[in-house]
Scaffold this motif. Structure first.
Motif, PDB file in Angstrom:
ATOM      1  N   ALA A 183      86.359  38.396  59.526  1.00 54.23           N
ATOM      2  CA  ALA A 183      87.149  37.353  58.872  1.00 54.23           C
ATOM      3  C   ALA A 183      88.441  37.100  59.629  1.00 54.23           C
ATOM      4  CB  ALA A 183      87.438  37.750  57.429  1.00 54.23           C
ATOM      5  N   ALA A 184      89.108  38.155  60.031  1.00 54.11           N
ATOM      6  CA  ALA A 184      90.378  38.011  60.741  1.00 54.11           C
ATOM      7  C   ALA A 184      90.192  37.260  62.057  1.00 54.11           C
ATOM      8  CB  ALA A 184      90.985  39.388  60.998  1.00 54.11           C
ATOM      9  N   TYR A 185      89.106  37.555  62.753  1.00 50.77           N
ATOM     10  CA  TYR A 185      88.863  36.879  64.026  1.00 50.77           C
ATOM     11  C   TYR A 185      88.693  35.377  63.825  1.00 50.77           C
ATOM     12  CZ  TYR A 185      86.555  35.143  68.188  1.00 50.77           C
ATOM     13  OH  TYR A 185      86.235  34.391  69.286  1.00 50.77           O
ATOM     14  N   PHE A 186      87.789  34.986  62.955  1.00 51.57           N
ATOM     15  CA  PHE A 186      87.488  33.559  62.800  1.00 51.57           C
ATOM     16  C   PHE A 186      88.652  32.790  62.182  1.00 51.57           C
ATOM     17  CE2 PHE A 186      83.133  35.020  63.461  1.00 51.57           C
ATOM     18  CZ  PHE A 186      82.645  34.016  64.287  1.00 51.57           C
TER      19      PHE A 186
ATOM     20  N   ASP B 252      77.160  31.783  42.671  1.00 54.42           N
ATOM     21  CA  ASP B 252      78.271  31.041  42.070  1.00 54.42           C
ATOM     22  C   ASP B 252      79.399  30.733  43.051  1.00 54.42           C
ATOM     23  OD1 ASP B 252      76.868  31.094  39.734  1.00 54.42           O
ATOM     24  OD2 ASP B 252      78.167  32.532  38.697  1.00 54.42           O
ATOM     25  N   HIS B 253      79.385  31.388  44.217  1.00 58.56           N
ATOM     26  CA  HIS B 253      80.407  31.121  45.231  1.00 58.56           C
ATOM     27  C   HIS B 253      79.969  30.039  46.222  1.00 58.56           C
ATOM     28  CE1 HIS B 253      83.245  34.247  44.089  1.00 58.56           C
ATOM     29  NE2 HIS B 253      82.227  35.084  43.953  1.00 58.56           N
ATOM     30  N   HIS B 254      78.749  29.567  46.093  1.00 59.50           N
ATOM     31  CA  HIS B 254      78.220  28.486  46.925  1.00 59.50           C
ATOM     32  C   HIS B 254      78.441  28.748  48.423  1.00 59.50           C
ATOM     33  CE1 HIS B 254      77.832  26.310  43.160  1.00 59.50           C
ATOM     34  NE2 HIS B 254      79.112  26.522  42.923  1.00 59.50           N
ATOM     35  N   PRO B 255      77.971  29.878  48.909  1.00 59.81           N
ATOM     36  CA  PRO B 255      78.202  30.209  50.318  1.00 59.81           C
ATOM     37  C   PRO B 255      77.344  29.383  51.273  1.00 59.81           C
ATOM     38  CG  PRO B 255      76.769  31.838  49.334  1.00 59.81           C
ATOM     39  CD  PRO B 255      77.205  30.931  48.216  1.00 59.81           C
ATOM     40  N   ASP B 256      77.880  29.145  52.448  1.00 61.76           N
ATOM     41  CA  ASP B 256      77.120  28.533  53.532  1.00 61.76           C
ATOM     42  C   ASP B 256      76.416  29.599  54.356  1.00 61.76           C
ATOM     43  OD1 ASP B 256      78.045  25.678  53.271  1.00 61.76           O
ATOM     44  OD2 ASP B 256      79.982  26.654  53.544  1.00 61.76           O
TER      45      ASP B 256
ATOM     46  N   TYR C 116      87.998  28.366  57.458  1.00 61.04           N
ATOM     47  CA  TYR C 116      86.939  29.244  56.966  1.00 61.04           C
ATOM     48  C   TYR C 116      87.384  29.967  55.699  1.00 61.04           C
ATOM     49  CZ  TYR C 116      84.614  28.828  61.541  1.00 61.04           C
ATOM     50  OH  TYR C 116      83.989  28.362  62.661  1.00 61.04           O
ATOM     51  N   VAL C 117      86.443  30.137  54.783  1.00 60.81           N
ATOM     52  CA  VAL C 117      86.686  30.905  53.566  1.00 60.81           C
ATOM     53  C   VAL C 117      85.731  32.102  53.576  1.00 60.81           C
ATOM     54  CG1 VAL C 117      86.757  30.867  51.053  1.00 60.81           C
ATOM     55  CG2 VAL C 117      87.286  28.786  52.350  1.00 60.81           C
TER      56      VAL C 117
ATOM     57  N   ALA D  79      91.312  26.021  50.912  1.00 59.79           N
ATOM     58  CA  ALA D  79      90.613  25.681  52.145  1.00 59.79           C
ATOM     59  C   ALA D  79      89.237  25.107  51.844  1.00 59.79           C
ATOM     60  CB  ALA D  79      90.479  26.919  53.025  1.00 59.79           C
ATOM     61  N   GLN D  80      88.779  24.199  52.705  1.00 60.07           N
ATOM     62  CA  GLN D  80      87.530  23.494  52.462  1.00 60.07           C
ATOM     63  C   GLN D  80      86.510  23.708  53.580  1.00 60.07           C
ATOM     64  OE1 GLN D  80      86.921  21.809  49.574  1.00 60.07           O
ATOM     65  NE2 GLN D  80      88.900  22.638  48.930  1.00 60.07           N
TER      66      GLN D  80
END
Length: 247
Positions: free
Chosen positions: A66-69, A103-107, A78-79, A20-21
């Motif tokens: 997470a489950a909701y989105f 290292d996970h490059h989160p937004d 979404y990741v 996913a992107q």
């Protein structure tokens, strides 16, 4: 050919969540975030399963968010990452920040920490909680993350406690509450300074206990520190409401 097709299809299905992107949302903190994700019982993140999709989110408020989105907006891809570890202090987060956050490059980075820092201080016998140092460490993590990604969004969650469960017999609730309140003040201040969303979980807990709809405060916080599933759901509801438009 049929066996090859089935093998290819199976690999594709297993890889899809990682391909996913969309926006990357990372939760980090202690056991309240952890929820035993990866079936690792508080082990480091690199020793946990990230391929068993029954357990990658744990069983707390993070998994509910997470489950909701992911169910509501599948087209947005979404990741989510759970990087909570039970028992962690702020210093523990700092030691693993590069590997488990940067290292996970989160937004979006969600942080809930503080109660273990207070508990360790209480057991130490030191006369006062070093809130200035705690604030400096917290600020440094936010600064480093923003330097790496100027567009990163923070969600800073306030720690909380309640005079409930077996820990009542310790007789140190007022001492714990005073130190937790100091951490809350820091989180609120940093949220303002870093233009972050501030999740006032402490106010939610206080409201639930004050209203006393369940007849016992243990219905919400069973051991002075950890929320029950009922509270996790309300924490998730609060998080979802606050972040729905931002995500």
């Amino acid at each position: 050919m049929n066996r090859f097709f089935l093998l290819f299809f199976s690999c594709l299905c297993m890889a899809t969540p990682n391909m996913a992107q969309g926006k990357r949302i990372l939760f980090i903190g202690d056991s309240i975030t952890d929820g035993d994700w990866g079936k690792a019982d508080s082990k480091p993140c690199d020793q946990r399963s990230t391929t068993d999709f029954n357990h990658i989110y744990g069983h707390g408020f993070m998994s509910m968010c997470a489950a909701y989105f992911q169910s509501k907006y599948p087209e947005r891809h979404y990741v989510f990452f759970n990087r909570g570890i039970g028992g962690n202090l702020l210093t523990d987060l700092a030691q693993r920040w590069q590997a488990d956050v940067i290292d996970h490059h989160p937004d979006v980075v969600n942080i809930l920490i503080g109660i273990n820092d207070v508990e360790v201080w209480i057991r130490s016998g030191q006369p006062s909680f070093d809130v200035k140092n705690w604030e400096a460490q917290y600020r440094q993590l936010l600064t480093i993350t923003r330097q790496t990604n100027p567009n990163v969004k923070f969600v800073l969650c306030t720690p909380f406690t309640a005079n409930t469960g077996w820990k009542v017999k310790e007789g140190n609730y007022e001492k714990r509450k005073a130190a937790v309140d100091q951490c809350i003040d820091v989180v609120v201040k940093l949220a303002h300074q870093f233009d972050a969303t501030c999740m006032r979980f402490d106010l939610l807990i206080d409201k639930l206990i004050k209203e006393n709809r369940a007849g016992t405060p243990e219905y919400w916080i069973w051991d002075s520190i950890h929320p029950t599933y009922a509270t996790h759901q309300l924490m998730a509801n609060m998080w979802i409401k606050a972040l729905r438009k931002q995500l």
